[in-house]
Each structure stands twice: as structure tokens, then as C-alpha cells.
Design an enzyme around this catalytic site. Structure first.
Site, PDB file in Angstrom:
ATOM      1  N   PHE A 112       0.814  -1.218   0.000  1.00 54.49           N
ATOM      2  CA  PHE A 112       0.000   0.000   0.000  1.00 54.49           C
ATOM      3  C   PHE A 112       0.843   1.261   0.000  1.00 54.49           C
ATOM      4  O   PHE A 112       0.366   2.336  -0.364  1.00 54.49           O
ATOM      5  CB  PHE A 112      -1.008   0.019   1.153  1.00 54.49           C
ATOM      6  CG  PHE A 112      -0.478  -0.437   2.479  1.00 54.49           C
ATOM      7  CD1 PHE A 112       0.314   0.388   3.262  1.00 54.49           C
ATOM      8  CD2 PHE A 112      -0.778  -1.709   2.941  1.00 54.49           C
ATOM      9  CE1 PHE A 112       0.793  -0.035   4.487  1.00 54.49           C
ATOM     10  CE2 PHE A 112      -0.316  -2.145   4.175  1.00 54.49           C
ATOM     11  CZ  PHE A 112       0.480  -1.304   4.946  1.00 54.49           C
ATOM     12  N   GLY A 117       1.290   3.713  -3.176  1.00 53.46           N
ATOM     13  CA  GLY A 117       0.319   4.735  -3.528  1.00 53.46           C
ATOM     14  C   GLY A 117      -0.196   5.533  -2.345  1.00 53.46           C
ATOM     15  O   GLY A 117      -1.003   6.447  -2.512  1.00 53.46           O
ATOM     16  N   HIS A 118       0.266   5.241  -1.134  1.00 48.52           N
ATOM     17  CA  HIS A 118      -0.297   5.896   0.073  1.00 48.52           C
ATOM     18  C   HIS A 118       0.796   6.294   1.042  1.00 48.52           C
ATOM     19  O   HIS A 118       0.951   5.645   2.070  1.00 48.52           O
ATOM     20  CB  HIS A 118      -1.269   4.945   0.760  1.00 48.52           C
ATOM     21  CG  HIS A 118      -2.221   5.616   1.697  1.00 48.52           C
ATOM     22  ND1 HIS A 118      -1.987   5.761   3.046  1.00 48.52           N
ATOM     23  CD2 HIS A 118      -3.430   6.181   1.479  1.00 48.52           C
ATOM     24  CE1 HIS A 118      -3.015   6.360   3.618  1.00 48.52           C
ATOM     25  NE2 HIS A 118      -3.898   6.616   2.691  1.00 48.52           N
ATOM     26  N   PHE A 119       1.534   7.173   0.923  1.00 43.87           N
ATOM     27  CA  PHE A 119       1.758   8.084  -0.190  1.00 43.87           C
ATOM     28  C   PHE A 119       3.229   7.971  -0.525  1.00 43.87           C
ATOM     29  O   PHE A 119       4.038   7.911   0.401  1.00 43.87           O
ATOM     30  CB  PHE A 119       1.406   9.513   0.223  1.00 43.87           C
ATOM     31  CG  PHE A 119      -0.034   9.650   0.686  1.00 43.87           C
ATOM     32  CD1 PHE A 119      -1.059   9.771  -0.242  1.00 43.87           C
ATOM     33  CD2 PHE A 119      -0.364   9.639   2.032  1.00 43.87           C
ATOM     34  CE1 PHE A 119      -2.376   9.911   0.179  1.00 43.87           C
ATOM     35  CE2 PHE A 119      -1.680   9.773   2.451  1.00 43.87           C
ATOM     36  CZ  PHE A 119      -2.692   9.902   1.533  1.00 43.87           C
ATOM     37  N   VAL A 142       2.314   6.474   4.687  1.00 41.75           N
ATOM     38  CA  VAL A 142       1.468   6.359   5.869  1.00 41.75           C
ATOM     39  C   VAL A 142       0.603   5.116   5.693  1.00 41.75           C
ATOM     40  O   VAL A 142      -0.021   4.938   4.644  1.00 41.75           O
ATOM     41  CB  VAL A 142       0.570   7.614   6.028  1.00 41.75           C
ATOM     42  CG1 VAL A 142      -0.410   7.437   7.177  1.00 41.75           C
ATOM     43  CG2 VAL A 142       1.403   8.864   6.214  1.00 41.75           C
TER      44      VAL A 142
END
Length: 160
Positions: free
Chosen positions: A59, A62-64, A69
Site C-alpha cells: 500500500f 500509492g499511500h503516499f 502512511v
């Protein structure tokens, strides 16, 4: 000579569960298996899941990318998986590998970001259970600071 350990003196307390045992108990696998170890188990009551957060979590792409986070929904999912292990442990081998579905998530609060390098302690406490429905209070802690909390209910699908 009595060599009883402190762990053996606590009624319902059992040894820690490693990742291989967790994988026997719940059906989650990479990239959705979000707990690495279970400690402080009190059968039918509570336990603590450990999640070692690394930059390799899928994750984070893309986060971030600029400031990674851990998504709050993934923290709540880690709470649910910790609870699922407690349920499977409590119900015994006949329940292992069964599916556990969220029924509700209430009072979710996110207080501090979880980032790569954090060791998250996911503390879950059973609030109640009726037949195959269980309700829990979960908290995620890093370095003694509360990061997230939620109350949630789940149903164990025993015919799967």
C-alpha cells in the site's frame, strides 16, 4: 522444585503464536495478512497482535510515495485479524481457517500516523459474543502512543 513460570500462573494465558501458526488459524495471505505474531493471549478474552511495518508494504506505493502512511482501514483490518486469531484459538481447531466477516465498525479514531519502521501493538478485547457473532474493542499502539482505535463486530462463517 516448582518451576512454574509467570505465564503459567495466569488462567487462560497461553504461549505466543508465530506467523506459521497464525496462517493455520486464519485464511489471510500476502498482501492481506497484516499481523506477524500474537502475544499475551487470554483465551476467550484478549490478545495482542504485532505488526512490523516496513517500506515494502504494497500500500505504500500509492499511500503516499512521498510520505508513506499506513492506511487507517489497514490498521482496522489488522485489529480484525488479531481478533479473528483470538476467536479461532478460543473455538479450537474445528474453527481454524473459517472466514470471519465484518458486520460493523464503530467509533473508529485515528490519532497518529503509522509509518515504515513502526512496530504496532494491536490490543484487542472481547466485548461480547453470541453464537457466531463477536464484538471487540481494538487499539493500535506504537511506542506507547495510541495510534488508532475502533469497536467492531464480526461473524464467523462456520459452514465454509
Amino acid at each position: 522444585m516448582d518451576v512454574t513460570t509467570e505465564e503459567q500462573k495466569v488462567p487462560g494465558k497461553v504461549p505466543d503464536l508465530d506467523i506459521l501458526r497464525i496462517m493455520q488459524m486464519i485464511p489471510h495471505r500476502y498482501p492481506m495478512l497484516l499481523i506477524d505474531k500474537i502475544v499475551d493471549i487470554i483465551t476467550g478474552e484478549s490478545c495482542t497482535g504485532i505488526k512490523n511495518v516496513t517500506i515494502n508494504e504494497p500500500f505504500f506505493t500509492g499511500h503516499f510515495p512521498q510520505k508513506p502512511v499506513m492506511p487507517g482501514v489497514m490498521i482496522v483490518e489488522a485489529m480484525a485479524q488479531t481478533s479473528a486469531v483470538l476467536v479461532m484459538h478460543t473455538l479450537g481447531e474445528s474453527a481454524e481457517g473459517k472466514l470471519v466477516y465484518f458486520m460493523s465498525i464503530e467509533e473508529a479514531k485515528f490519532r497518529r500516523p503509522v509509518v515504515p519502521g513502526d512496530r504496532v501493538e494491536i490490543k484487542v478485547q472481547k466485548i461480547q459474543n453470541r453464537r457466531n457473532v463477536w464484538k471487540f474493542k481494538g487499539e493500535a499502539w506504537v511506542d506507547g502512543q495510541l495510534c488508532a482505535e475502533a469497536t467492531y463486530a464480526a461473524m464467523i462463517v462456520m459452514d465454509s
